[in-house]
Design a protein around this motif. Structure first.
Motif, PDB file in Angstrom:
ATOM      1  N   THR A   1     -44.651 -22.369 -28.626  1.00 41.32           N
ATOM      2  CA  THR A   1     -43.197 -22.219 -28.730  1.00 41.32           C
ATOM      3  C   THR A   1     -42.437 -23.534 -28.748  1.00 41.32           C
ATOM      4  O   THR A   1     -41.247 -23.553 -29.075  1.00 41.32           O
ATOM      5  CB  THR A   1     -42.673 -21.377 -27.554  1.00 41.32           C
ATOM      6  N   GLY A   2     -43.110 -24.618 -28.375  1.00 35.22           N
ATOM      7  CA  GLY A   2     -42.421 -25.895 -28.285  1.00 35.22           C
ATOM      8  C   GLY A   2     -41.637 -26.073 -26.999  1.00 35.22           C
ATOM      9  O   GLY A   2     -40.913 -27.062 -26.827  1.00 35.22           O
ATOM     10  N   ALA A   3     -41.765 -25.116 -26.080  1.00 36.88           N
ATOM     11  CA  ALA A   3     -41.083 -25.217 -24.786  1.00 36.88           C
ATOM     12  C   ALA A   3     -41.723 -26.323 -23.950  1.00 36.88           C
ATOM     13  O   ALA A   3     -42.907 -26.646 -24.116  1.00 36.88           O
ATOM     14  CB  ALA A   3     -41.156 -23.886 -24.045  1.00 36.88           C
ATOM     15  N   ALA A   4     -40.941 -26.894 -23.060  1.00 38.58           N
ATOM     16  CA  ALA A   4     -41.453 -27.940 -22.182  1.00 38.58           C
ATOM     17  C   ALA A   4     -42.339 -27.313 -21.112  1.00 38.58           C
ATOM     18  O   ALA A   4     -41.901 -26.425 -20.372  1.00 38.58           O
ATOM     19  CB  ALA A   4     -40.301 -28.698 -21.535  1.00 38.58           C
ATOM     20  N   LEU A   5     -43.581 -27.776 -21.039  1.00 37.32           N
ATOM     21  CA  LEU A   5     -44.518 -27.224 -20.064  1.00 37.32           C
ATOM     22  C   LEU A   5     -43.994 -27.326 -18.632  1.00 37.32           C
ATOM     23  O   LEU A   5     -44.106 -26.341 -17.876  1.00 37.32           O
ATOM     24  CB  LEU A   5     -45.877 -27.906 -20.197  1.00 37.32           C
ATOM     25  N   PRO A   6     -43.429 -28.453 -18.210  1.00 35.97           N
ATOM     26  CA  PRO A   6     -42.928 -28.518 -16.824  1.00 35.97           C
ATOM     27  C   PRO A   6     -41.877 -27.450 -16.522  1.00 35.97           C
ATOM     28  O   PRO A   6     -41.824 -26.927 -15.406  1.00 35.97           O
ATOM     29  CB  PRO A   6     -42.334 -29.923 -16.734  1.00 35.97           C
ATOM     30  N   ALA A   7     -41.058 -27.108 -17.508  1.00 32.92           N
ATOM     31  CA  ALA A   7     -40.038 -26.077 -17.296  1.00 32.92           C
ATOM     32  C   ALA A   7     -40.682 -24.710 -17.106  1.00 32.92           C
ATOM     33  O   ALA A   7     -40.245 -23.918 -16.265  1.00 32.92           O
ATOM     34  CB  ALA A   7     -39.065 -26.049 -18.468  1.00 32.92           C
ATOM     35  N   LEU A   8     -41.725 -24.419 -17.891  1.00 33.13           N
ATOM     36  CA  LEU A   8     -42.425 -23.142 -17.747  1.00 33.13           C
ATOM     37  C   LEU A   8     -43.102 -23.055 -16.379  1.00 33.13           C
ATOM     38  O   LEU A   8     -43.033 -22.018 -15.700  1.00 33.13           O
ATOM     39  CB  LEU A   8     -43.466 -22.980 -18.852  1.00 33.13           C
ATOM     40  N   VAL A   9     -43.743 -24.135 -15.990  1.00 34.47           N
ATOM     41  CA  VAL A   9     -44.426 -24.151 -14.696  1.00 34.47           C
ATOM     42  C   VAL A   9     -43.418 -24.000 -13.564  1.00 34.47           C
ATOM     43  O   VAL A   9     -43.663 -23.277 -12.589  1.00 34.47           O
ATOM     44  CB  VAL A   9     -45.246 -25.444 -14.529  1.00 34.47           C
ATOM     45  N   ALA A  10     -42.269 -24.650 -13.706  1.00 32.05           N
ATOM     46  CA  ALA A  10     -41.239 -24.565 -12.660  1.00 32.05           C
ATOM     47  C   ALA A  10     -40.769 -23.128 -12.482  1.00 32.05           C
ATOM     48  O   ALA A  10     -40.550 -22.674 -11.350  1.00 32.05           O
ATOM     49  CB  ALA A  10     -40.064 -25.469 -13.010  1.00 32.05           C
ATOM     50  N   GLN A  11     -40.607 -22.395 -13.585  1.00 31.99           N
ATOM     51  CA  GLN A  11     -40.215 -20.991 -13.475  1.00 31.99           C
ATOM     52  C   GLN A  11     -41.257 -20.188 -12.715  1.00 31.99           C
ATOM     53  O   GLN A  11     -40.939 -19.374 -11.850  1.00 31.99           O
ATOM     54  CB  GLN A  11     -40.036 -20.381 -14.869  1.00 31.99           C
ATOM     55  N   ARG A  12     -42.518 -20.451 -13.044  1.00 33.67           N
ATOM     56  CA  ARG A  12     -43.590 -19.667 -12.424  1.00 33.67           C
ATOM     57  C   ARG A  12     -43.722 -19.950 -10.931  1.00 33.67           C
ATOM     58  O   ARG A  12     -43.863 -19.020 -10.125  1.00 33.67           O
ATOM     59  CB  ARG A  12     -44.913 -19.965 -13.145  1.00 33.67           C
ATOM     60  N   VAL A  13     -43.662 -21.225 -10.552  1.00 32.84           N
ATOM     61  CA  VAL A  13     -43.877 -21.555  -9.140  1.00 32.84           C
ATOM     62  C   VAL A  13     -42.703 -21.122  -8.266  1.00 32.84           C
ATOM     63  O   VAL A  13     -42.856 -21.009  -7.048  1.00 32.84           O
ATOM     64  CB  VAL A  13     -44.161 -23.056  -8.948  1.00 32.84           C
ATOM     65  N   THR A  14     -41.552 -20.869  -8.876  1.00 33.97           N
ATOM     66  CA  THR A  14     -40.419 -20.365  -8.093  1.00 33.97           C
ATOM     67  C   THR A  14     -40.381 -18.844  -8.045  1.00 33.97           C
ATOM     68  O   THR A  14     -39.423 -18.263  -7.537  1.00 33.97           O
ATOM     69  CB  THR A  14     -39.087 -20.902  -8.646  1.00 33.97           C
ATOM     70  N   GLY A  15     -41.421 -18.186  -8.611  1.00 28.69           N
ATOM     71  CA  GLY A  15     -41.558 -16.756  -8.429  1.00 28.69           C
ATOM     72  C   GLY A  15     -41.283 -15.887  -9.633  1.00 28.69           C
ATOM     73  O   GLY A  15     -41.419 -14.658  -9.554  1.00 28.69           O
ATOM     74  N   THR A  16     -40.887 -16.470 -10.768  1.00 30.32           N
ATOM     75  CA  THR A  16     -40.670 -15.659 -11.970  1.00 30.32           C
ATOM     76  C   THR A  16     -41.999 -15.071 -12.427  1.00 30.32           C
ATOM     77  O   THR A  16     -43.009 -15.788 -12.494  1.00 30.32           O
ATOM     78  CB  THR A  16     -40.070 -16.520 -13.099  1.00 30.32           C
ATOM     79  N   PRO A  17     -42.056 -13.769 -12.712  1.00 35.98           N
ATOM     80  CA  PRO A  17     -43.318 -13.184 -13.182  1.00 35.98           C
ATOM     81  C   PRO A  17     -43.863 -13.932 -14.386  1.00 35.98           C
ATOM     82  O   PRO A  17     -43.109 -14.351 -15.274  1.00 35.98           O
ATOM     83  CB  PRO A  17     -42.923 -11.750 -13.555  1.00 35.98           C
ATOM     84  N   LEU A  18     -45.162 -14.092 -14.425  1.00 35.16           N
ATOM     85  CA  LEU A  18     -45.792 -14.816 -15.524  1.00 35.16           C
ATOM     86  C   LEU A  18     -45.384 -14.221 -16.863  1.00 35.16           C
ATOM     87  O   LEU A  18     -45.115 -14.954 -17.827  1.00 35.16           O
ATOM     88  CB  LEU A  18     -47.320 -14.765 -15.370  1.00 35.16           C
ATOM     89  N   GLU A  19     -45.327 -12.895 -16.941  1.00 28.07           N
ATOM     90  CA  GLU A  19     -45.000 -12.230 -18.203  1.00 28.07           C
ATOM     91  C   GLU A  19     -43.590 -12.577 -18.672  1.00 28.07           C
ATOM     92  O   GLU A  19     -43.348 -12.699 -19.876  1.00 28.07           O
ATOM     93  CB  GLU A  19     -45.158 -10.709 -18.049  1.00 28.07           C
ATOM     94  N   HIS A  20     -42.670 -12.720 -17.740  1.00 27.49           N
ATOM     95  CA  HIS A  20     -41.311 -13.104 -18.120  1.00 27.49           C
ATOM     96  C   HIS A  20     -41.254 -14.557 -18.577  1.00 27.49           C
ATOM     97  O   HIS A  20     -40.441 -14.910 -19.440  1.00 27.49           O
ATOM     98  CB  HIS A  20     -40.351 -12.883 -16.943  1.00 27.49           C
ATOM     99  N   VAL A  21     -42.090 -15.398 -17.998  1.00 26.88           N
ATOM    100  CA  VAL A  21     -42.147 -16.795 -18.436  1.00 26.88           C
ATOM    101  C   VAL A  21     -42.732 -16.883 -19.840  1.00 26.88           C
ATOM    102  O   VAL A  21     -42.200 -17.588 -20.710  1.00 26.88           O
ATOM    103  CB  VAL A  21     -42.994 -17.646 -17.456  1.00 26.88           C
ATOM    104  N   LEU A  22     -43.812 -16.150 -20.065  1.00 25.71           N
ATOM    105  CA  LEU A  22     -44.474 -16.181 -21.373  1.00 25.71           C
ATOM    106  C   LEU A  22     -43.673 -15.450 -22.450  1.00 25.71           C
ATOM    107  O   LEU A  22     -43.750 -15.788 -23.630  1.00 25.71           O
ATOM    108  CB  LEU A  22     -45.855 -15.527 -21.278  1.00 25.71           C
TER     109      LEU A  22
END
Length: 265
Positions: A34-55
């Motif tokens: 997707t071209g999204a920034a990996l650190p931003a995706l990881v930050a969403q996940r570690v703060t509790g956003t469901p993996l499916e919503h991040v992906l």
């Protein structure tokens, strides 16, 4: 795995992600796709956003199903409900009418229709949900199949011409008792709509409403399939019987799933 991947795994593991390595690979692939920034995706996940919503998608019954933030994430155990539905679709002639009520992302209808299509048969599919965010998400998944998705409260959302014509009614109603919501994982209770989780005092409030009206919407010999807990199943059967449906229970130890099936005589 690269050093960047190892760092992602470490962050995910520190945040309590049990399958940190698998999630890291998915997040790294999503960033590349997707071209999204990996650190931003990881930050969403570690703060509790469901993996499916991040992906932006969930794997369900071998399919990649689009899942928007705020939409119920299809559970893997619900694949058993789809399997039960497919078995019943095989007993119907012509092009069976399948409706995915309380559809969320539309995953159940999508999976059932896809499995049947792979066998050389087609179904006529429609779906409905009360939540406009879910309806928009379901349309992303089901419009390519030519399936309409309606917005509204249970059967009120459906066009009148479907009354008495539904062969298979998939209805993954909320069935968590209200008092148990607080004990659910934060991923669910903080990121999924309460209306998709809370089934009232005994978890069967929405199921009762569906059972009340199902006979009028099912075709002769048509089937209603609803997921429940093992403990709720006896009461669910009694509710079906009260409303003129012949009930039975299907259980899967593999999926830890219980499905209550009501059939219009």
């Amino acid at each position: 795995m690269t050093s960047a991947g190892t760092d992602v795994v470490a962050q995910l593991r520190a945040a309590g992600c049990v399958f940190a390595e698998d999630e890291a690979r998915l997040l790294i692939a999503a960033a590349a796709e997707t071209g999204a920034a990996l650190p931003a995706l990881v930050a969403q996940r570690v703060t509790g956003t469901p993996l499916e919503h991040v992906l932006g998608w969930a794997e369900f019954h071998g399919l990649r199903v689009a899942v928007s933030p705020g939409v119920f994430v299809p559970r893997q155990r619900t694949a058993f409900l789809v399997d039960q539905a497919v078995e019943l679709i095989r007993t119907r002639t012509g092009h069976p009418m399948v409706v995915d009520l309380c559809c969320g992302s539309g995953a159940l209808g999508l999976a059932a229709a896809t499995i049947v299509a792979a066998e050389g048969r087609t179904v006529t599919l429609a779906a409905a949900d009360l939540d406009p965010v879910a309806v928009e998400c379901a349309r992303r998944n089901l419009t390519p199949l030519g399936a309409p998705v309606y917005q509204g409260d249970l059967f009120e959302a459906l066009p009148e011409e479907l009354r008495g014509c539904i062969d298979i009614l998939l209805c993954n109603t909320p069935y968590v008792p209200s008092a148990m919501i607080a004990q659910m994982p934060p991923e669910a209770r903080e990121h999924e709509p309460r209306t998709a989780l809370d089934g009232g005092s005994d978890g069967l409030d929405t199921f009762r409403r569906v059972a009340t009206d199902s006979s009028a919407w099912l075709a002769s010999g048509g089937h209603l399939l609803v997921e429940s807990s093992e403990e709720q199943a006896p009461l669910a059967l009694a509710i079906l019987s009260k409303h003129g449906l012949a009930g039975r229970v299907a259980e899967s130890g593999e999926h830890y799933a219980t499905v209550v099936i009501g059939t219009r005589p």
